[in-house]
Design a protein around this motif. Structure first.
Motif, PDB file in Angstrom:
ATOM      1  N   PRO A   1       0.819  -1.222   0.000  1.00 28.53           N
ATOM      2  CA  PRO A   1       0.000   0.000   0.000  1.00 28.53           C
ATOM      3  C   PRO A   1       0.845   1.261   0.000  1.00 28.53           C
ATOM      4  O   PRO A   1       1.939   1.298   0.574  1.00 28.53           O
ATOM      5  CB  PRO A   1      -0.816  -0.120   1.294  1.00 28.53           C
ATOM      6  CG  PRO A   1      -0.842  -1.580   1.595  1.00 28.53           C
ATOM      7  CD  PRO A   1       0.474  -2.114   1.120  1.00 28.53           C
ATOM      8  N   GLN A   2       0.330   2.290  -0.658  1.00 25.86           N
ATOM      9  CA  GLN A   2       0.988   3.585  -0.711  1.00 25.86           C
ATOM     10  C   GLN A   2       0.069   4.640  -0.100  1.00 25.86           C
ATOM     11  O   GLN A   2      -1.144   4.509  -0.116  1.00 25.86           O
ATOM     12  CB  GLN A   2       1.317   3.966  -2.166  1.00 25.86           C
ATOM     13  CG  GLN A   2       2.152   2.941  -2.903  1.00 25.86           C
ATOM     14  CD  GLN A   2       3.564   2.836  -2.357  1.00 25.86           C
ATOM     15  OE1 GLN A   2       4.138   3.823  -1.889  1.00 25.86           O
ATOM     16  NE2 GLN A   2       4.135   1.650  -2.435  1.00 25.86           N
ATOM     17  N   ASN A   3       0.664   5.692   0.441  1.00 32.77           N
ATOM     18  CA  ASN A   3      -0.084   6.854   0.952  1.00 32.77           C
ATOM     19  C   ASN A   3      -1.159   6.446   1.957  1.00 32.77           C
ATOM     20  O   ASN A   3      -2.339   6.769   1.820  1.00 32.77           O
ATOM     21  CB  ASN A   3      -0.729   7.625  -0.207  1.00 32.77           C
ATOM     22  CG  ASN A   3       0.282   8.070  -1.245  1.00 32.77           C
ATOM     23  OD1 ASN A   3       1.383   8.495  -0.901  1.00 32.77           O
ATOM     24  ND2 ASN A   3      -0.080   7.970  -2.508  1.00 32.77           N
ATOM     25  N   VAL A   4      -0.742   5.687   2.979  1.00 38.31           N
ATOM     26  CA  VAL A   4      -1.680   5.307   4.043  1.00 38.31           C
ATOM     27  C   VAL A   4      -2.003   6.552   4.868  1.00 38.31           C
ATOM     28  O   VAL A   4      -1.101   7.244   5.340  1.00 38.31           O
ATOM     29  CB  VAL A   4      -1.076   4.210   4.931  1.00 38.31           C
ATOM     30  CG1 VAL A   4      -2.018   3.872   6.088  1.00 38.31           C
ATOM     31  CG2 VAL A   4      -0.779   2.973   4.099  1.00 38.31           C
ATOM     32  N   PRO A   5      -3.290   6.878   5.055  1.00 36.50           N
ATOM     33  CA  PRO A   5      -3.645   8.135   5.736  1.00 36.50           C
ATOM     34  C   PRO A   5      -3.428   8.060   7.239  1.00 36.50           C
ATOM     35  O   PRO A   5      -3.401   6.985   7.849  1.00 36.50           O
ATOM     36  CB  PRO A   5      -5.138   8.289   5.409  1.00 36.50           C
ATOM     37  CG  PRO A   5      -5.619   6.878   5.256  1.00 36.50           C
ATOM     38  CD  PRO A   5      -4.477   6.121   4.629  1.00 36.50           C
TER      39      PRO A   5
ATOM     40  N   TRP B   1     -10.496   5.827  10.965  1.00 38.69           N
ATOM     41  CA  TRP B   1      -9.652   6.218   9.838  1.00 38.69           C
ATOM     42  C   TRP B   1     -10.428   6.082   8.536  1.00 38.69           C
ATOM     43  O   TRP B   1     -11.513   5.495   8.495  1.00 38.69           O
ATOM     44  CB  TRP B   1      -8.383   5.361   9.780  1.00 38.69           C
ATOM     45  CG  TRP B   1      -8.642   3.899   9.591  1.00 38.69           C
ATOM     46  CD1 TRP B   1      -8.703   3.202   8.416  1.00 38.69           C
ATOM     47  CD2 TRP B   1      -8.896   2.933  10.628  1.00 38.69           C
ATOM     48  NE1 TRP B   1      -8.976   1.886   8.643  1.00 38.69           N
ATOM     49  CE2 TRP B   1      -9.098   1.684   9.988  1.00 38.69           C
ATOM     50  CE3 TRP B   1      -8.966   2.998  12.008  1.00 38.69           C
ATOM     51  CZ2 TRP B   1      -9.361   0.528  10.701  1.00 38.69           C
ATOM     52  CZ3 TRP B   1      -9.236   1.849  12.721  1.00 38.69           C
ATOM     53  CH2 TRP B   1      -9.425   0.630  12.074  1.00 38.69           C
TER      54      TRP B   1
ATOM     55  N   LYS C   1     -10.455   4.832   4.420  1.00 37.57           N
ATOM     56  CA  LYS C   1      -9.856   3.789   3.596  1.00 37.57           C
ATOM     57  C   LYS C   1      -8.754   4.378   2.732  1.00 37.57           C
ATOM     58  O   LYS C   1      -8.939   5.418   2.111  1.00 37.57           O
ATOM     59  CB  LYS C   1     -10.923   3.151   2.712  1.00 37.57           C
ATOM     60  CG  LYS C   1     -10.418   1.990   1.871  1.00 37.57           C
ATOM     61  CD  LYS C   1     -11.526   1.393   1.046  1.00 37.57           C
ATOM     62  CE  LYS C   1     -11.006   0.247   0.182  1.00 37.57           C
ATOM     63  NZ  LYS C   1     -12.078  -0.362  -0.645  1.00 37.57           N
ATOM     64  N   PRO C   2      -7.571   3.767   2.720  1.00 36.48           N
ATOM     65  CA  PRO C   2      -6.482   4.289   1.888  1.00 36.48           C
ATOM     66  C   PRO C   2      -6.880   4.359   0.419  1.00 36.48           C
ATOM     67  O   PRO C   2      -7.510   3.438  -0.110  1.00 36.48           O
ATOM     68  CB  PRO C   2      -5.347   3.284   2.112  1.00 36.48           C
ATOM     69  CG  PRO C   2      -5.678   2.615   3.403  1.00 36.48           C
ATOM     70  CD  PRO C   2      -7.163   2.570   3.474  1.00 36.48           C
TER      71      PRO C   2
ATOM     72  N   VAL D   1      -4.968   1.956  -3.326  1.00 37.41           N
ATOM     73  CA  VAL D   1      -4.371   0.667  -2.991  1.00 37.41           C
ATOM     74  C   VAL D   1      -4.637  -0.301  -4.146  1.00 37.41           C
ATOM     75  O   VAL D   1      -5.785  -0.542  -4.515  1.00 37.41           O
ATOM     76  CB  VAL D   1      -4.947   0.107  -1.682  1.00 37.41           C
ATOM     77  CG1 VAL D   1      -4.406  -1.296  -1.427  1.00 37.41           C
ATOM     78  CG2 VAL D   1      -4.586   1.019  -0.529  1.00 37.41           C
TER      79      VAL D   1
ATOM     80  N   TYR E   1      -5.589  -4.195   9.007  1.00 36.56           N
ATOM     81  CA  TYR E   1      -5.074  -2.918   9.494  1.00 36.56           C
ATOM     82  C   TYR E   1      -4.382  -3.154  10.835  1.00 36.56           C
ATOM     83  O   TYR E   1      -4.754  -4.066  11.592  1.00 36.56           O
ATOM     84  CB  TYR E   1      -6.202  -1.904   9.686  1.00 36.56           C
ATOM     85  CG  TYR E   1      -6.847  -1.418   8.405  1.00 36.56           C
ATOM     86  CD1 TYR E   1      -6.188  -0.524   7.568  1.00 36.56           C
ATOM     87  CD2 TYR E   1      -8.123  -1.837   8.038  1.00 36.56           C
ATOM     88  CE1 TYR E   1      -6.777  -0.075   6.393  1.00 36.56           C
ATOM     89  CE2 TYR E   1      -8.719  -1.384   6.868  1.00 36.56           C
ATOM     90  CZ  TYR E   1      -8.042  -0.503   6.050  1.00 36.56           C
ATOM     91  OH  TYR E   1      -8.622  -0.053   4.894  1.00 36.56           O
TER      92      TYR E   1
ATOM     93  N   ALA F   1      -1.587  -0.246   6.941  1.00 33.62           N
ATOM     94  CA  ALA F   1      -2.423  -1.048   6.046  1.00 33.62           C
ATOM     95  C   ALA F   1      -1.554  -2.131   5.405  1.00 33.62           C
ATOM     96  O   ALA F   1      -0.400  -1.872   5.033  1.00 33.62           O
ATOM     97  CB  ALA F   1      -3.067  -0.181   4.968  1.00 33.62           C
TER      98      ALA F   1
ATOM     99  N   SER G   1       1.400   4.822   8.225  1.00 33.95           N
ATOM    100  CA  SER G   1       1.180   6.228   7.897  1.00 33.95           C
ATOM    101  C   SER G   1       2.395   7.053   8.308  1.00 33.95           C
ATOM    102  O   SER G   1       3.032   6.797   9.337  1.00 33.95           O
ATOM    103  CB  SER G   1      -0.078   6.749   8.599  1.00 33.95           C
ATOM    104  OG  SER G   1       0.020   6.584  10.004  1.00 33.95           O
TER     105      SER G   1
END
Length: 340
Positions: A188-192, A209, A211-212, A215, A222, A266, A275
């Motif tokens: 996963p990229q850019n997990v908030p 939170w 949802k990223p 993905v 999580y 994630a 994150s």
């Protein structure tokens, strides 16, 4: 209902009567556009229609069809597949669906009415290049030679590709049927950062939170982590949540009256990403723990009593109360008292 090797197959079993309809489509549906499929049973006539093409068959004996079980879309759970061995079911559906509608009913929103979903993206299509992935005329030559295995790189993650083999000799060439393979997910990229943190008590917090976004693949779980602010870089506690459909979780094992930085991680089958930023929270105070007994220094006519702070204060101590024989004799902020 199955779409396999360019043929739309309809299998219908009512009681002991088994009927099959085969509608040949070729690769006409591999144009990157939506295709409408209609399957109907009117009396003894069972028909299938897709993109203007139609095929039908007659039931040997007219049977009334009553549906009183769950409707499975895209595949059948493994625990009931043994009941339908004669169908020769293939791996689950790969692609996109919308505007599902039953007789005399409204359009079904699969995302809202489904009771469970396994490896399904309910937010829309993952890719718009399906025309390139399945049209035979647009296929790309991957390998030419005499080896029986090949490694292909530079593919997109979590994407389904179609492959076939063409074998040739002096007498000519023959092509195999198309077979599909899907690449694995990416990390996963850019997990908030968690959007909201709420204290339940001094020992646990509730974390919410979003949802990223972006993905590529299926989120398997999580992980919530809590770090002490200005403390060690190792999390004090963590919680692993395997239900990826939930966007709220509880993190336990915290200490009262402590500042924490909470992060979200994630995970897909390819790996996990935490994150970059954290959401800070201070846990509330709780009652002290491990209160130490007082000690005494003896004199002929009085005792000098003293005590230390609790080993686990869980907050700011505002008052001590000293008891003698069950009766309070002192209340205040001090840690010494003379008993005359």
């Amino acid at each position: 209902i199955e779409l396999k090797s360019g043929i739309l197959n309809i299998f219908l079993r009512t009681g002991n009567v088994f009927t099959q309809v085969d509608l040949w489509l070729g690769l006409s549906y591999c144009d990157g556009k939506w295709n409408e499929v209609t399957v109907s049973k009117e009396g003894s006539v069972i028909s299938a229609t897709m993109n203007g093409l139609r095929e039908q068959a007659l039931e040997p004996r007219v049977q009334q069809l009553k549906v009183n079980s769950p409707v499975y879309v895209g595949g059948i759970p493994p625990d009931i597949q043994s009941f339908y061995k004669e169908l020769g079911l293939e791996q689950g559906f790969g692609g996109c669906m919308k505007d599902v509608k039953f007789t005399r009913g409204a359009v079904v929103n699969l995302a809202s009415v489904s009771s469970s979903a396994v490896r399904v993206n309910l937010d829309g299509c993952l890719s718009t290049d399906s025309a390139v992935n399945c049209r035979g005329n647009d296929s790309i030559l991957v390998y030419r030679g005499k080896e029986q295995s090949v490694y292909e790189s530079a593919l997109q993650p979590f994407t389904e590709y179609l492959y076939r083999v063409v074998a040739l000799n002096e007498g000519g060439s023959v092509s195999s049927v198309w077979t599909h393979a899907r690449t694995r997910e990416s990390v996963p990229q850019n997990v908030p950062t968690p959007s909201r943190v709420h204290s339940i008590n001094g020992y646990s917090i509730e974390v919410t939170w979003d949802k990223p976004a972006g993905v590529i693949g299926v989120i398997e779980k999580y992980i919530l982590k809590a770090y002490e602010v200005d403390g060690p870089t190792v999390p004090i506690t963590s919680a692993e949540l395997s239900d990826a459909g939930m966007l709220t979780g509880v993190l336990r094992g915290l200490h009262p009256f402590t500042n924490y930085a909470v992060t979200l991680t994630a995970c897909t089958l390819a790996g996990c990403t935490e994150s970059l930023h954290a959401l800070n929270i201070s846990t509330p105070q709780e009652a002290p723990e491990d209160v130490q007994s007082p000690t005494a220094i003896s004199f002929p006519t009085f005792l000098l009593m003293s005590w230390g702070p609790p080993k686990t204060p869980n907050g700011i101590i505002t008052q001590y109360t000293l008891y003698m024989n069950g009766t309070p004799i002192y209340s205040g902020n001090g840690t010494k008292y003379v008993v005359k």
